[in-house]
Design a protein around this motif. Sequence first.
Motif, PDB file in Angstrom:
ATOM      1  N   LEU A 129      61.800  32.974   1.971  1.00 21.40           N
ATOM      2  CA  LEU A 129      61.932  31.673   2.627  1.00 21.40           C
ATOM      3  C   LEU A 129      63.384  31.379   2.977  1.00 21.40           C
ATOM      4  CD1 LEU A 129      59.603  29.551   0.296  1.00 21.40           C
ATOM      5  CD2 LEU A 129      59.002  30.656   2.468  1.00 21.40           C
ATOM      6  N   THR A 130      64.318  32.055   2.316  1.00 18.67           N
ATOM      7  CA  THR A 130      65.743  31.816   2.496  1.00 18.67           C
ATOM      8  C   THR A 130      66.480  33.154   2.468  1.00 18.67           C
ATOM      9  OG1 THR A 130      66.237  31.677   0.125  1.00 18.67           O
ATOM     10  CG2 THR A 130      65.525  29.629   1.228  1.00 18.67           C
ATOM     11  N   PRO A 131      67.745  33.174   2.871  1.00 15.59           N
ATOM     12  CA  PRO A 131      68.524  34.404   2.752  1.00 15.59           C
ATOM     13  C   PRO A 131      68.583  34.922   1.318  1.00 15.59           C
ATOM     14  CG  PRO A 131      69.639  32.872   4.226  1.00 15.59           C
ATOM     15  CD  PRO A 131      68.497  32.117   3.609  1.00 15.59           C
ATOM     16  N   ARG A 132      68.586  34.022   0.359  1.00 13.00           N
ATOM     17  CA  ARG A 132      68.616  34.450  -1.040  1.00 13.00           C
ATOM     18  C   ARG A 132      67.297  35.126  -1.418  1.00 13.00           C
ATOM     19  NH1 ARG A 132      70.335  30.154  -5.130  1.00 13.00           N
ATOM     20  NH2 ARG A 132      70.714  32.050  -6.331  1.00 13.00           N
ATOM     21  N   GLY A 133      66.198  34.586  -0.918  1.00 13.34           N
ATOM     22  CA  GLY A 133      64.919  35.228  -1.164  1.00 13.34           C
ATOM     23  C   GLY A 133      64.853  36.604  -0.534  1.00 13.34           C
ATOM     24  N   GLU A 134      65.401  36.729   0.660  1.00 19.87           N
ATOM     25  CA  GLU A 134      65.411  38.011   1.356  1.00 19.87           C
ATOM     26  C   GLU A 134      66.245  39.042   0.598  1.00 19.87           C
ATOM     27  OE1 GLU A 134      66.365  39.776   5.826  1.00 19.87           O
ATOM     28  OE2 GLU A 134      66.680  37.655   5.369  1.00 19.87           O
ATOM     29  N   ALA A 135      67.434  38.636   0.138  1.00 22.88           N
ATOM     30  CA  ALA A 135      68.296  39.562  -0.600  1.00 22.88           C
ATOM     31  C   ALA A 135      67.651  39.988  -1.912  1.00 22.88           C
ATOM     32  CB  ALA A 135      69.654  38.898  -0.865  1.00 22.88           C
TER      33      ALA A 135
END
Length: 230
Positions: A129-135
């Motif tokens: 849902l966010t760049p942090r989730g993607e990373a």
Amino acid sequence: MTAYTQEIGKAGKPVDRARGLWKHTTVRRHVHSVLSEALAGMAPGIERCMYCGDNQGTDIDHFEPLSRAPLRTFDWNNHLLACSLCNSHQKREAFPLDLRGRPLLIDPSSEDPADHLHLVLAVGEYLPLTPRGEATCEVFGLNRGVLVRGRRKVYRITRLCIEEWLRAHEEGDAEGVREWTSTVWEQPTADVVYAMFHQAMAPGAEDVFANDPGVLRLLTDERVRAGLLS
């Protein structure tokens, strides 16, 4: 712990000293005896990895790696229970940062991963849902095949467990209630169970559980929620 940190701070090569102390047999035995039990109580399921939730948590991981923050080697807030696969093979020294220098990995001990990751229950995969989730998904391989298959199985099994829990509750079987409660929450990939209860009360729940409305009825039953979420 404070003495070790001070020793690292005074060393000419703090990273080397931090690694040396962490690997020292006596120090390691002391640290593990202090941390392991506490971290195990915070971990999902039965002492499962705080990252993948599937394997047994066998390692104490430094959320911010020693190579970046040697003075946090013995910092309680920098320790997580992890499996050897997530710790030594997936993450290793990875610690991605955003353009402002802030960590991109989710710290499951201090924040809700659901703010950054959405579990698609029907397929067992995480949707960032966010760049942090993607990373976090990328570093830990959260959508690797074995985890996806495991989550799908837990999704199917959890419904049966909740039905048995409800039957025991209706029959006044206190022992059965306790046994089925532990069965529900102590499974591998217990993140599936959390997601099921959370998504059942979220907008669009009817669409999420469209293929099995019986699951939605169970998850929204006041007796079930009071008994399994209290």
